[in-house]
Design a protein around this motif. Structure first.
Motif, PDB file in Angstrom:
ATOM      1  N   VAL A 266     163.239   1.734  36.602  1.00  0.00           N
ATOM      2  CA  VAL A 266     162.699   0.641  37.423  1.00  0.00           C
ATOM      3  C   VAL A 266     163.301   0.794  38.818  1.00  0.00           C
ATOM      4  CG1 VAL A 266     162.557  -1.855  37.740  1.00  0.00           C
ATOM      5  CG2 VAL A 266     162.496  -0.882  35.427  1.00  0.00           C
ATOM      6  N   VAL A 267     162.462   0.814  39.842  1.00  0.00           N
ATOM      7  CA  VAL A 267     162.920   0.956  41.223  1.00  0.00           C
ATOM      8  C   VAL A 267     162.785  -0.384  41.933  1.00  0.00           C
ATOM      9  CG1 VAL A 267     162.558   2.120  43.430  1.00  0.00           C
ATOM     10  CG2 VAL A 267     162.283   3.398  41.297  1.00  0.00           C
ATOM     11  N   CYS A 268     163.885  -0.861  42.518  1.00  0.00           N
ATOM     12  CA  CYS A 268     163.897  -2.126  43.251  1.00  0.00           C
ATOM     13  C   CYS A 268     164.255  -1.860  44.708  1.00  0.00           C
ATOM     14  CB  CYS A 268     164.911  -3.097  42.642  1.00  0.00           C
ATOM     15  SG  CYS A 268     164.678  -3.426  40.878  1.00  0.00           S
ATOM     16  N   ASN A 269     163.559  -2.502  45.612  1.00  0.00           N
ATOM     17  CA  ASN A 269     163.818  -2.354  47.041  1.00  0.00           C
ATOM     18  C   ASN A 269     164.054  -3.709  47.688  1.00  0.00           C
ATOM     19  OD1 ASN A 269     163.547   0.565  47.577  1.00  0.00           O
ATOM     20  ND2 ASN A 269     161.452   0.258  46.837  1.00  0.00           N
ATOM     21  N   ILE A 270     164.923  -3.697  48.699  1.00  0.00           N
ATOM     22  CA  ILE A 270     165.218  -4.931  49.430  1.00  0.00           C
ATOM     23  C   ILE A 270     163.971  -5.373  50.185  1.00  0.00           C
ATOM     24  CG2 ILE A 270     166.606  -5.907  51.298  1.00  0.00           C
ATOM     25  CD1 ILE A 270     168.864  -4.031  50.462  1.00  0.00           C
ATOM     26  N   THR A 271     163.671  -6.657  50.091  1.00  0.00           N
ATOM     27  CA  THR A 271     162.480  -7.192  50.730  1.00  0.00           C
ATOM     28  C   THR A 271     162.802  -8.530  51.364  1.00  0.00           C
ATOM     29  OG1 THR A 271     160.150  -7.787  50.369  1.00  0.00           O
ATOM     30  CG2 THR A 271     161.702  -8.386  48.653  1.00  0.00           C
ATOM     31  N   GLN A 272     161.941  -8.973  52.242  1.00  0.00           N
ATOM     32  CA  GLN A 272     162.099 -10.277  52.901  1.00  0.00           C
ATOM     33  C   GLN A 272     160.919 -11.141  52.498  1.00  0.00           C
ATOM     34  OE1 GLN A 272     164.781 -11.015  54.839  1.00  0.00           O
ATOM     35  NE2 GLN A 272     164.151 -13.117  55.164  1.00  0.00           N
ATOM     36  N   PRO A 273     161.083 -11.994  51.481  1.00  0.00           N
ATOM     37  CA  PRO A 273     159.962 -12.821  51.041  1.00  0.00           C
ATOM     38  C   PRO A 273     159.438 -13.706  52.162  1.00  0.00           C
ATOM     39  CG  PRO A 273     161.787 -12.932  49.474  1.00  0.00           C
ATOM     40  CD  PRO A 273     162.296 -12.243  50.703  1.00  0.00           C
ATOM     41  N   LYS A 274     158.140 -13.957  52.130  1.00  0.00           N
ATOM     42  CA  LYS A 274     157.509 -14.790  53.151  1.00  0.00           C
ATOM     43  C   LYS A 274     158.104 -16.188  53.120  1.00  0.00           C
ATOM     44  CE  LYS A 274     152.975 -16.361  54.774  1.00  0.00           C
ATOM     45  NZ  LYS A 274     151.510 -16.371  54.503  1.00  0.00           N
ATOM     46  N   GLY A 275     158.518 -16.666  54.291  1.00  0.00           N
ATOM     47  CA  GLY A 275     159.058 -18.013  54.390  1.00  0.00           C
ATOM     48  C   GLY A 275     160.518 -18.148  54.016  1.00  0.00           C
ATOM     49  N   SER A 276     161.176 -17.040  53.668  1.00  0.00           N
ATOM     50  CA  SER A 276     162.590 -17.134  53.288  1.00  0.00           C
ATOM     51  C   SER A 276     163.473 -17.229  54.531  1.00  0.00           C
ATOM     52  CB  SER A 276     162.997 -15.920  52.451  1.00  0.00           C
ATOM     53  OG  SER A 276     162.913 -14.733  53.222  1.00  0.00           O
ATOM     54  N   SER A 277     164.663 -17.768  54.352  1.00  0.00           N
ATOM     55  CA  SER A 277     165.616 -17.950  55.448  1.00  0.00           C
ATOM     56  C   SER A 277     166.852 -17.106  55.200  1.00  0.00           C
ATOM     57  CB  SER A 277     166.021 -19.424  55.581  1.00  0.00           C
ATOM     58  OG  SER A 277     164.909 -20.245  55.828  1.00  0.00           O
ATOM     59  N   PRO A 278     167.576 -16.734  56.265  1.00  0.00           N
ATOM     60  CA  PRO A 278     168.863 -16.050  56.069  1.00  0.00           C
ATOM     61  C   PRO A 278     169.834 -16.942  55.309  1.00  0.00           C
ATOM     62  CG  PRO A 278     168.117 -15.889  58.352  1.00  0.00           C
ATOM     63  CD  PRO A 278     167.232 -16.892  57.680  1.00  0.00           C
ATOM     64  N   ARG A 279     170.944 -16.350  54.885  1.00  0.00           N
ATOM     65  CA  ARG A 279     171.966 -17.115  54.164  1.00  0.00           C
ATOM     66  C   ARG A 279     173.301 -17.099  54.904  1.00  0.00           C
ATOM     67  NH1 ARG A 279     169.568 -13.868  49.971  1.00  0.00           N
ATOM     68  NH2 ARG A 279     168.033 -15.060  48.806  1.00  0.00           N
ATOM     69  N   CYS A 280     173.303 -16.510  56.092  1.00  0.00           N
ATOM     70  CA  CYS A 280     174.519 -16.483  56.908  1.00  0.00           C
ATOM     71  C   CYS A 280     174.097 -16.523  58.372  1.00  0.00           C
ATOM     72  CB  CYS A 280     175.359 -15.234  56.618  1.00  0.00           C
ATOM     73  SG  CYS A 280     174.457 -13.667  56.790  1.00  0.00           S
ATOM     74  N   CYS A 281     175.027 -16.880  59.246  1.00  0.00           N
ATOM     75  CA  CYS A 281     174.686 -16.984  60.665  1.00  0.00           C
ATOM     76  C   CYS A 281     175.877 -16.578  61.518  1.00  0.00           C
ATOM     77  CB  CYS A 281     174.225 -18.399  61.023  1.00  0.00           C
ATOM     78  SG  CYS A 281     175.504 -19.667  60.854  1.00  0.00           S
ATOM     79  N   VAL A 282     175.621 -16.364  62.817  1.00  0.00           N
ATOM     80  CA  VAL A 282     176.626 -15.882  63.757  1.00  0.00           C
ATOM     81  C   VAL A 282     176.673 -16.818  64.960  1.00  0.00           C
ATOM     82  CG1 VAL A 282     177.332 -13.952  65.231  1.00  0.00           C
ATOM     83  CG2 VAL A 282     176.239 -13.505  63.021  1.00  0.00           C
ATOM     84  N   SER A 283     177.875 -17.094  65.454  1.00  0.00           N
ATOM     85  CA  SER A 283     178.068 -17.812  66.714  1.00  0.00           C
ATOM     86  C   SER A 283     178.719 -16.876  67.720  1.00  0.00           C
ATOM     87  CB  SER A 283     178.935 -19.056  66.505  1.00  0.00           C
ATOM     88  OG  SER A 283     180.218 -18.700  66.013  1.00  0.00           O
ATOM     89  N   PHE A 284     178.471 -17.108  69.010  1.00  0.00           N
ATOM     90  CA  PHE A 284     179.001 -16.264  70.076  1.00  0.00           C
ATOM     91  C   PHE A 284     179.937 -17.088  70.962  1.00  0.00           C
ATOM     92  CE2 PHE A 284     174.988 -13.384  70.136  1.00  0.00           C
ATOM     93  CZ  PHE A 284     175.508 -12.635  69.093  1.00  0.00           C
ATOM     94  N   SER A 285     181.005 -16.460  71.405  1.00  0.00           N
ATOM     95  CA  SER A 285     181.903 -17.078  72.387  1.00  0.00           C
ATOM     96  C   SER A 285     182.580 -15.971  73.181  1.00  0.00           C
ATOM     97  CB  SER A 285     182.938 -17.977  71.702  1.00  0.00           C
ATOM     98  OG  SER A 285     183.696 -17.255  70.742  1.00  0.00           O
ATOM     99  N   ALA A 286     183.267 -16.349  74.266  1.00  0.00           N
ATOM    100  CA  ALA A 286     183.897 -15.347  75.134  1.00  0.00           C
ATOM    101  C   ALA A 286     185.041 -15.981  75.909  1.00  0.00           C
ATOM    102  CB  ALA A 286     182.866 -14.745  76.093  1.00  0.00           C
ATOM    103  N   PHE A 287     186.000 -15.154  76.327  1.00  0.00           N
ATOM    104  CA  PHE A 287     187.170 -15.648  77.066  1.00  0.00           C
ATOM    105  C   PHE A 287     186.781 -16.206  78.428  1.00  0.00           C
ATOM    106  CE2 PHE A 287     186.690 -11.362  78.661  1.00  0.00           C
ATOM    107  CZ  PHE A 287     187.032 -11.452  80.002  1.00  0.00           C
ATOM    108  N   TYR A 288     185.628 -15.791  78.963  1.00  0.00           N
ATOM    109  CA  TYR A 288     185.230 -16.205  80.304  1.00  0.00           C
ATOM    110  C   TYR A 288     184.345 -17.460  80.289  1.00  0.00           C
ATOM    111  CZ  TYR A 288     181.552 -13.051  78.627  1.00  0.00           C
ATOM    112  OH  TYR A 288     180.617 -12.411  77.855  1.00  0.00           O
ATOM    113  N   ASN A 289     184.172 -18.070  79.110  1.00  0.00           N
ATOM    114  CA  ASN A 289     183.392 -19.300  79.033  1.00  0.00           C
ATOM    115  C   ASN A 289     184.021 -20.191  77.971  1.00  0.00           C
ATOM    116  OD1 ASN A 289     181.240 -21.252  78.555  1.00  0.00           O
ATOM    117  ND2 ASN A 289     179.946 -19.856  79.735  1.00  0.00           N
ATOM    118  N   ASP A 290     184.279 -21.451  78.300  1.00  0.00           N
ATOM    119  CA  ASP A 290     185.007 -22.315  77.374  1.00  0.00           C
ATOM    120  C   ASP A 290     184.108 -23.003  76.361  1.00  0.00           C
ATOM    121  OD1 ASP A 290     183.758 -23.965  79.141  1.00  0.00           O
ATOM    122  OD2 ASP A 290     185.559 -25.035  79.801  1.00  0.00           O
ATOM    123  N   SER A 291     182.806 -22.698  76.349  1.00  0.00           N
ATOM    124  CA  SER A 291     181.896 -23.258  75.351  1.00  0.00           C
ATOM    125  C   SER A 291     181.478 -22.185  74.348  1.00  0.00           C
ATOM    126  CB  SER A 291     180.642 -23.851  76.005  1.00  0.00           C
ATOM    127  OG  SER A 291     180.967 -24.994  76.777  1.00  0.00           O
TER     128      SER A 291
END
Length: 660
Positions: A406-431
Motif C-alpha cells: 500500500v502506497v501512501c502520500n502526503i496530501t492537503q485535504p480541501k479545507g484543511s488548516s495547518p496545525r502549527c504557526c510561526v510568529s516573527f520578531s526582530a531586535f530592531y523592532n519592539d513589536s
C-alpha cells in the motif's frame, strides 16, 4: 502602525503545465480537448474498453429548488480486449454534480475512502476483489475473467431526470495506455484505450506476473507469513521514506471485505477490544466452538495503535522487530532505524474463502498521527513475496506466502488548516508579529465572540509566553502605548497546538543570527521533535546552532533541519503555573540561537525579509506564516534623512545667493 511593517514581496504567478485528463462535459455540452470519434463498440476495440451507463434517476428528499438531490444508478464496465493482462486496473470517473457515492460493487475507491463518499470532483476506482483482467486468448473468451461491471448507487444534485448526469470524463488510469476523449451515444459514454509505448509507463511486470514495489512518502507492506485453511498470520510493516514526514501516536485503519476478524496480535493492539460483533454475527454462527472471549477485535473497520516501549520484551504482545515505540515513526534523515514500525496479527477468515491459498488483504487503508501531515493511501497491490532474515540466525532468507504493498502520500485535504504557526520578531523592532488569526482554524462562526477576519494585533515580546486568552489585556495596553487602534471585536486566536517564534537576533557586516523558540500549547509532549526551515536566499550561509542540532537537509540547499540534542529532544506539554488559580498555564518550550555568515550569501537583506524563513515545518506539518515582516527603524528613517539633507542643501544655496 503605518511604516512599521512591510508586506511580503508578491511572487509572480507562473503558468504551470497541467497534466489533465481529456474531458467531455455532460448535460448536452461537450468540451473539445480533442475531436471525439464515434462511440466505439466493445467488439471493435482491441485494447481496454471502458463504458459508463446510467439508469433512470428519481427525486429524493429534501425539496430544494436551488440544490435538489436526485438518486442515480449507473454501471461502469471495464473489458480487456487486448493481448496482455491488465494488472491492478484503475479507472477515473470525472463526477461533477456534487455526487455522493453510496455503494459500488466489484471496486473500491483508490484514495482509501469508505462509502458513502463525496466524489463530486471525480474519483478513481480500483478493482476488488478482481484486481486483474485476463485476456480472451488465455480464457477462451470467458467474460467473467476478462471484464468487470461496477454497479454504483448514489446521489447527485441539480440534474433533473430525464436529463442524464454525465461525468466530465472516463479514462483508464494505468500507465502505458493512451485514451482519447470519450464519446457519448444514447445512454452510454465509452472510450477505447490502446497500448502506447510513448505514454507514461512506470509499471513493468516482474517474473511471476507481480507488479514492482512503488515509491511513496510512506509504504505499508502486508505480508502473509503463515497460511491455514481458516486463518493466517500477517506482518504489517510501515516504512517512512519522506525526509520531512513523520508520525506520532499513529493510528492505522482498514476495511475487512469478507467478514474477517482479528484473533490475536503482537507488536500493536486494537484501540477497542470487542468481540461482540462476532458473537452476534455470522462469525459466531460459523465458529461455534471458538472461545470468543479471547478474540481481540471484530469490527469491520478496526483502528490499530502502537504499543509503549515497556511492552517490547513482553513475550505475549511484544518481541516484534521495530514495534512498541508509542506510534512514533521518524524521518529517515533523523534515524533510519526509527523510520519503520511493524506488528503481526492472526486473522480468521469466513466462507467461502476457507482455503489456505485464498488470501486477500483488507482495503481502504488510512493512517494518521498527532500534529502530523495527512496521508492518502492507495489500494493494496500484489507484489513479489517479501524476504525476511532467518530468525534462527542461519545465513538464509525466508519468503512470505503472499505480499501486498500500500502506497501512501502526503496530501492537503480541501479545507484543511495547518496545525502549527510561526510568529516573527526582530531586535530592531519592539513589536512581535504574532501568528495569523485562525491560523489553525476557527470554531463555528455562530459561537464566535471574536473576529475571524481581523488581522492579528501586534504584541509585546513577553505576550508570547502566555496563552492567547491571557494576551488580550496585554495586546490592548501595548496598542495604547503605541497609539494604535485595535479592532472591535478583537481577532480570534490562532488555535494552534504548537507555535514557533523566529527572532532576528543580530545583523552585522559579516553575518547575522536568529533565535528560534518552540512553544507547545498542547498537553501532549513531543519526543524526538524536529523543525525544518526553508530559506530561499540565506540558507547557504548557515553556520551553526548552539542548543539544537542543526544541519542542511539532505538533497536540499535551502532547508535547515533542526532537532534536539541528545537528552534535550523532548518538548514537554503545557502545564499549570505556580499558582493555578491566578497564574496562566505555561507552555513547553525550547530555544536555540542559529548563526549565519554573509560571505557565501552576498547581497542578502536581513531586515527586508531575507532573514526570515519562507516555509517552516514542525514534525512534518507545514506551519502557517505571517504575511508581514518586522521592519527596521533605520529603513523607516532613511527617507526623512534624505529629505533633511535636501532641505539643508537648499537652505545653503539660498544663503549663498543672498551673501553674493
Amino acid at each position: 502602525m503605518p511604516g512599521f511593517f512591510v508586506p511580503f514581496a508578491l511572487a509572480a504567478f507562473l503558468f504551470l503545465p497541467i497534466c489533465s485528463i481529456a474531458q467531455t462535459t455532460g448535460g448536452g455540452t461537450r468540451a473539445t480537448p480533442s475531436a471525439a470519434a464515434p462511440a466505439p463498440a466493445a467488439d471493435e476495440c482491441n485494447g481496454i474498453f471502458v463504458s459508463y451507463r446510467t439508469g433512470t434517476g428519481s427525486k429524493i428528499a429534501p425539496t430544494d429548488p436551488k440544490h435538489q438531490p436526485y438518486r442515480f444508478e449507473s454501471t461502469l464496465t471495464v473489458q480487456n480486449n487486448g493481448i496482455e493482462r491488465l494488472k491492478s486496473w484503475q479507472v477515473y470517473v470525472g463526477f461533477k454534480h456534487d455526487e455522493v457515492l453510496v455503494s459500488a460493487s466489484n471496486a473500491i475507491l483508490a484514495d482509501g475512502s469508505s462509502y458513502p463518499a463525496l466524489v463530486g470532483n471525480g474519483t478513481v476506482f480500483a478493482g476488488f476483489p478482481m484486481t486483474d483482467l485476463k485476456t480472451a486468448i488465455e480464457t477462451a473468451g470467458d467474460s467473467t475473467q476478462t471484464s468487470v461491471e461496477v454497479k454504483m448507487l448514489g446521489t447527485q444534485f441539480g440534474v433533473k431526470p430525464p436529463a442524464i448526469p454525465w461525468p466530465e470524463n472516463i479514462t483508464l488510469v494505468n500507465d502505458g495506455w493512451a485514451c482519447p476523449a470519450p464519446s457519448t451515444l444514447g445512454g452510454a459514454m465509452s472510450v477505447c484505450c490502446i497500448k502506447d509505448e510513448n505514454a507514461k509507463k512506470n509499471i513493468t511486470l516482474l517474473d511471476g506476473d507481480f507488479l514492482p514495489r512503488q515509491s511513496g512518502d510512506l509504504t505499508i507492506a502486508y505480508d502473509v507469513t503463515k497460511a491455514y485453511d481458516s486463518s493466517y498470520w500477517a506482518q504489517v510493516t510501515l516504512t517512512n521514506h519522506n525526509h520531512l514526514g513523520r508520525l506520532d501516536n499513529w493510528k492505522l485503519s482498514w476495511d475487512w471485505m469478507q467478514d474477517e476478524f482479528i484473533f490475536s496480535m503482537k507488536g500493536a493492539y486494537p484501540s477497542i477490544v470487542d468481540s461482540s460483533p462476532c458473537i452476534f454475527g455470522p462469525q459466531g454462527e460459523y465458529y461455534k466452538q471458538l472461545d470468543f472471549s479471547t478474540v481481540l477485535n471484530c469490527e469491520r473497520r478496526p483502528t490499530i495503535i502502537d504499543l509503549p516501549p515497556t511492552k517490547f520484551n513482553d513475550s505475549t504482545v511484544g518481541m516484534v522487530p521495530f514495534c512498541c515505540r508509542n506510534g512514533t515513526i521518524l524521518p529517515p534523515s533523523m534515524d533510519p532505524s526509527k523510520s519503520v514500525s511493524s506488528f503481526q496479527m492472526q486473522v480468521f477468515k469466513m466462507p467461502p474463502t476457507l482455503n489456505r491459498s485464498d488470501l486477500s488483504p483488507p482495503q481502504n487503508w488510512k493512517i494518521n498521527g498527532t500534529l502530523n501531515p495527512d496521508y492518502q493511501c492507495g489500494p493494496p497491490v500484489r507484489v513479489s513475496p517479501s524476504e525476511f532474515v532467518d530468525p534462527s540466525g542461519l545465513p538464509s532468507n525466508s519468503t512470505a506466502v503472499a505480499s501486498w504493498q500500500v502506497v501512501c502520500n502526503i496530501t492537503q485535504p480541501k479545507g484543511s488548516s495547518p496545525r502549527c504557526c510561526v510568529s516573527f520578531s526582530a531586535f530592531y523592532n519592539d513589536s512581535v508579529v504574532p501568528c495569523n488569526t485562525c491560523a489553525c482554524g476557527c470554531p463555528n462562526r455562530a459561537a464566535q465572540t471574536c473576529s475571524a477576519s481581523a488581522p492579528p494585533v501586534l504584541l509585546p515580546p513577553n505576550a508570547l509566553l502566555v496563552p492567547f486568552d491571557n494576551r488580550t489585556i496585554m495586546a490592548s495596553a501595548w496598542a495604547n502605548i503605541k497609539h494604535r487602534q485595535v479592532p472591535n471585536p478583537m481577532p480570534c486566536p490562532d488555535n494552534c497546538g504548537v507555535s514557533i517564534n523566529w527572532h532576528i537576533n543580530t545583523d552585522y557586516n559579516r553575518g547575522w543570527s536568529a533565535r528560534v523558540t518552540l512553544f507547545n500549547w498542547a498537553e501532549i509532549p513531543f519526543p524526538d521533535w524536529f523543525v525544518a526551515a526553508e530559506m530561499d536566499k540565506a540558507a547557504g550561509g548557515f553556520e551553526a546552532m548552539y542548543s539544537f542540532n542543526g544541519t542542511m537537509l539532505k538533497n536540499s540547499n535551502s532547508t535547515i533541519f533542526m532537532q534536539g540534542l541528545p537528552g534535550l529532544n523532548y518538548l514537554v506539554g503545557e502545564t499549570d503555573g505556580l499558582n493555578p488559580s491566578k497564574d496562566p498555564r505555561v507552555p513547553g518550550k525550547q530555544q536555540s540561537v542559529i548563526s549565519f555568515t554573509k560571505r557565501t550569501t552576498p547581497g542578502i537583506n536581513v531586515p527586508l525579509g531575507d532573514g526570515f524563513p519562507t516555509k517552516v515545518y514542525f514534525n512534518g506539518e507545514e506551519c502557517s506564516l505571517p504575511s508581514v515582516y518586522p521592519t527596521s527603524a533605520v529603513s523607516r528613517r532613511a527617507p526623512a534623512s534624505i529629505i533633511s539633507v535636501i532641505l539643508a542643501a537648499l537652505l545653503a544655496s539660498i544663503l549663498m545667493k543672498e551673501l553674493c
